[in-house]
Design a protein around this motif. Structure first.
Motif, PDB file in Angstrom:
ATOM      1  N   THR A 116       1.079  -1.517  -0.062  1.00 62.04           N
ATOM      2  CA  THR A 116       0.071   0.334  -0.469  1.00 62.04           C
ATOM      3  C   THR A 116       1.026   1.113   0.118  1.00 62.04           C
ATOM      4  N   SER A 117       0.328   2.373  -0.263  1.00 69.75           N
ATOM      5  CA  SER A 117       0.744   3.946  -0.848  1.00 69.75           C
ATOM      6  C   SER A 117      -0.197   4.813  -0.414  1.00 69.75           C
ATOM      7  N   ASN A 118       0.450   5.477   0.520  1.00 71.23           N
ATOM      8  CA  ASN A 118      -0.222   7.109   1.125  1.00 71.23           C
ATOM      9  C   ASN A 118      -0.385   7.992  -0.459  1.00 71.23           C
ATOM     10  N   ASN A 119       0.466   8.123  -1.389  1.00 73.34           N
ATOM     11  CA  ASN A 119       0.853   8.734  -2.784  1.00 73.34           C
ATOM     12  C   ASN A 119       1.710  10.053  -1.374  1.00 73.34           C
ATOM     13  N   GLU A 120       2.631   9.655  -0.658  1.00 76.56           N
ATOM     14  CA  GLU A 120       3.532  10.845  -0.086  1.00 76.56           C
ATOM     15  C   GLU A 120       4.936  11.251  -0.936  1.00 76.56           C
ATOM     16  N   LYS A 121       5.611  10.189  -1.604  1.00 74.30           N
ATOM     17  CA  LYS A 121       6.934  10.623  -2.762  1.00 74.30           C
ATOM     18  C   LYS A 121       6.308   9.544  -3.874  1.00 74.30           C
ATOM     19  N   GLU A 122       6.836  10.033  -4.968  1.00 72.68           N
ATOM     20  CA  GLU A 122       7.255   8.427  -6.155  1.00 72.68           C
ATOM     21  C   GLU A 122       7.759   7.635  -5.681  1.00 72.68           C
ATOM     22  N   LEU A 123       7.197   6.169  -6.365  1.00 72.03           N
ATOM     23  CA  LEU A 123       8.118   5.345  -6.130  1.00 72.03           C
ATOM     24  C   LEU A 123       8.949   5.109  -7.395  1.00 72.03           C
ATOM     25  N   PRO A 124      10.028   3.909  -7.258  1.00 71.05           N
ATOM     26  CA  PRO A 124      11.114   3.614  -8.422  1.00 71.05           C
ATOM     27  C   PRO A 124      10.310   3.477 -10.035  1.00 71.05           C
ATOM     28  N   ASP A 125      10.820   3.764 -10.964  1.00 76.18           N
ATOM     29  CA  ASP A 125       9.820   2.929 -12.328  1.00 76.18           C
ATOM     30  C   ASP A 125      10.152   1.645 -11.739  1.00 76.18           C
ATOM     31  N   ALA A 126      11.396   1.496 -12.050  1.00 74.96           N
ATOM     32  CA  ALA A 126      11.812  -0.009 -11.782  1.00 74.96           C
ATOM     33  C   ALA A 126      10.693  -1.082 -11.481  1.00 74.96           C
ATOM     34  N   PHE A 127      10.868  -0.892 -10.145  1.00 80.35           N
ATOM     35  CA  PHE A 127       9.499  -0.875  -9.233  1.00 80.35           C
ATOM     36  C   PHE A 127       8.009  -1.403  -9.184  1.00 80.35           C
ATOM     37  N   LEU A 128       7.623   0.288  -9.998  1.00 78.81           N
ATOM     38  CA  LEU A 128       6.547   0.295 -10.534  1.00 78.81           C
ATOM     39  C   LEU A 128       6.200  -1.093 -11.601  1.00 78.81           C
ATOM     40  N   ARG A 129       7.454  -1.364 -12.425  1.00 76.63           N
ATOM     41  CA  ARG A 129       7.371  -2.511 -13.361  1.00 76.63           C
ATOM     42  C   ARG A 129       6.909  -3.791 -12.799  1.00 76.63           C
ATOM     43  N   ARG A 130       7.097  -4.102 -11.372  1.00 75.97           N
ATOM     44  CA  ARG A 130       7.232  -5.496 -11.450  1.00 75.97           C
ATOM     45  C   ARG A 130       5.966  -5.421 -10.663  1.00 75.97           C
ATOM     46  N   CYS A 131       5.307  -4.685 -10.534  1.00 75.11           N
ATOM     47  CA  CYS A 131       4.089  -4.510  -9.646  1.00 75.11           C
ATOM     48  C   CYS A 131       3.124  -4.665 -10.547  1.00 75.11           C
ATOM     49  N   PHE A 132       1.071  -4.951 -10.143  1.00 69.81           N
ATOM     50  CA  PHE A 132       0.106  -4.633 -11.106  1.00 69.81           C
ATOM     51  C   PHE A 132      -0.414  -3.116 -10.465  1.00 69.81           C
ATOM     52  N   PHE A 133      -0.504  -2.392 -10.485  1.00 71.21           N
ATOM     53  CA  PHE A 133      -1.281  -1.687 -10.132  1.00 71.21           C
ATOM     54  C   PHE A 133      -2.597  -0.932  -9.905  1.00 71.21           C
ATOM     55  N   HIS A 134      -3.119  -0.185  -8.657  1.00 71.85           N
ATOM     56  CA  HIS A 134      -4.758  -0.138  -8.068  1.00 71.85           C
ATOM     57  C   HIS A 134      -4.273   1.287  -7.648  1.00 71.85           C
ATOM     58  N   TYR A 135      -5.385   2.111  -8.643  1.00 72.81           N
ATOM     59  CA  TYR A 135      -5.667   3.344  -7.161  1.00 72.81           C
ATOM     60  C   TYR A 135      -7.546   3.273  -6.899  1.00 72.81           C
ATOM     61  N   ILE A 136      -7.220   2.931  -5.427  1.00 75.14           N
ATOM     62  CA  ILE A 136      -8.806   3.480  -5.372  1.00 75.14           C
ATOM     63  C   ILE A 136      -9.765   4.335  -4.721  1.00 75.14           C
ATOM     64  N   ARG A 137     -10.335   4.635  -5.918  1.00 74.84           N
ATOM     65  CA  ARG A 137     -11.067   5.660  -5.667  1.00 74.84           C
ATOM     66  C   ARG A 137     -11.902   6.014  -4.813  1.00 74.84           C
ATOM     67  N   PHE A 138     -11.995   7.250  -4.573  1.00 71.07           N
ATOM     68  CA  PHE A 138     -13.076   7.188  -3.378  1.00 71.07           C
ATOM     69  C   PHE A 138     -14.482   7.091  -3.444  1.00 71.07           C
ATOM     70  N   PRO A 139     -15.081   5.835  -2.463  1.00 69.85           N
ATOM     71  CA  PRO A 139     -16.155   5.889  -3.167  1.00 69.85           C
ATOM     72  C   PRO A 139     -17.333   6.603  -3.663  1.00 69.85           C
ATOM     73  N   ASP A 140     -18.225   6.145  -4.249  1.00 69.01           N
ATOM     74  CA  ASP A 140     -19.245   7.083  -5.128  1.00 69.01           C
ATOM     75  C   ASP A 140     -20.950   6.687  -3.934  1.00 69.01           C
ATOM     76  N   ALA A 141     -21.440   7.632  -4.162  1.00 68.05           N
ATOM     77  CA  ALA A 141     -22.673   7.489  -2.940  1.00 68.05           C
ATOM     78  C   ALA A 141     -23.040   6.239  -3.052  1.00 68.05           C
ATOM     79  N   GLU A 142     -23.532   5.363  -3.575  1.00 68.84           N
ATOM     80  CA  GLU A 142     -24.449   3.987  -3.948  1.00 68.84           C
ATOM     81  C   GLU A 142     -23.242   3.089  -3.278  1.00 68.84           C
ATOM     82  N   THR A 143     -21.733   2.980  -3.364  1.00 65.94           N
ATOM     83  CA  THR A 143     -20.894   2.417  -2.497  1.00 65.94           C
ATOM     84  C   THR A 143     -20.697   2.862  -1.178  1.00 65.94           C
ATOM     85  N   LEU A 144     -20.820   4.244  -1.299  1.00 67.73           N
ATOM     86  CA  LEU A 144     -20.391   4.209   0.395  1.00 67.73           C
ATOM     87  C   LEU A 144     -22.387   3.911   1.250  1.00 67.73           C
ATOM     88  N   LYS A 145     -22.745   3.918   0.823  1.00 71.99           N
ATOM     89  CA  LYS A 145     -24.154   2.941   0.933  1.00 71.99           C
ATOM     90  C   LYS A 145     -23.949   1.852   0.991  1.00 71.99           C
TER      91      LYS A 145
END
Length: 282
Positions: free
Chosen positions: A159-188
């Motif tokens: 996990t990362s809170n995006n406080e700093k950029e992560l190295p490209d070499a590291f990113l290449r080896r990961c599957f990336f997903h950004y959790i968007r803030f839930p919309d109203a229906e998801t929050l319900k």
């Protein structure tokens, strides 16, 4: 049989998040999860473990954490002290090796979920220092001459809170997903998990105010999902009605705002907005 993660009784996983988890499992790559604080990144790892019936090994990264600590640490000071005291155990260096969380995950007799939490808190070189070990699923212990290889490839969630950029070499080896803030229906749906049967009118009023607060320009810290759930808990404890929650036209701060606004700058911002609404320029 391929493992498939889905929502659990206590965690609502949007379809794109579930797909990301399952893609990382299929590819056997670490899943790097980013998103603003409070969107459930850490909880995701716990729920993946629960959903798949696996044990979780959790490594909480701090600003002082070094990558080596995830593998092992050699306690040379204790060995020196024991040698001065004439302790017999001093002759076996293995007595002074402390296993890190990655070692624990690698030596497990069953597949586990390995959580590396808040990787961006550490030094910028921290992710790169783990590249080889996470790629090869093994590492060498120089003091004992042994190689520790994973008995079962763990599911690695970072996990990362995006406080700093992560190295490209590291990113290449990961599957990336950004959790968007839930919309109203998801929050319900999330609220229904935690507070089933909440009166619809009360929830609608609370949701409306919550999203209004998040949209205020200039907020230093937007309230998160977890803070919304805390706010609802207080509302229920105080037995407030939808009418109680409604704010007067010139009142900006919501009831029990301490659950949502966590610094004086944001509270001052709402107080200034309230003052401006009471004293419009003529």
């Amino acid at each position: 049989m391929t493992m498939q993660f889905t929502s659990t009784d206590s965690y609502v996983a949007p379809p794109d998040l579930a797909k990301a988890v399952n893609a990382a499992i299929t590819l056997e790559r670490p899943l790097l999860v980013k998103g603003e604080p409070g969107t459930g990144k850490t909880e995701l790892a716990r729920q993946v473990a629960e959903s798949l019936g696996l044990r979780m090994v959790e490594w909480n990264v701090k600003s002082t954490t070094k990558a080596q600590q995830g593998l092992y640490e050699y306690d040379a000071v204790s060995r020196l002290r024991d040698s001065q005291l004439g302790e017999a155990r001093v002759h076996d260096v293995a007595n002074y090796i402390r296993k890190g969380k990655i070692w624990q995950a690698f030596e497990a007799d069953e597949k586990v979920v390995l959580l590396i939490d808040e990787v961006d808190k550490a030094d910028i070189e921290f992710p790169n220092d783990l590249l080889q070990e996470l790629d090869r699923m093994e590492f060498h212990v120089y003091e004992t001459g042994e190689t520790i290889a994973a008995k079962h490839r763990p599911i690695v969630i970072i996990t990362s809170n995006n406080e700093k950029e992560l190295p490209d070499a590291f990113l290449r080896r990961c599957f990336f997903h950004y959790i968007r803030f839930p919309d109203a229906e998801t929050l319900k749906r999330i609220v229904e998990v935690h507070y089933p049967g909440l009166k619809p009118r009360l929830l609608e009023e609370a949701l409306g105010q919550f999203f209004e607060i998040r949209e205020v320009q200039g907020l230093k810290k937007k309230p998160s999902t977890s803070e919304f759930l805390d706010w609802l808990k207080l509302i229920l404890a105080e037995d407030l009605t939808p009418e109680d929650l409604k704010r007067p036209a010139q009142e900006m701060l919501p009831k029990l705002h301490g659950a949502l606004l966590k610094n004086e700058q944001d509270i001052s911002l709402f107080e200034r907005l309230a003052f401006m609404s009471r004293n419009p320029r003529r």
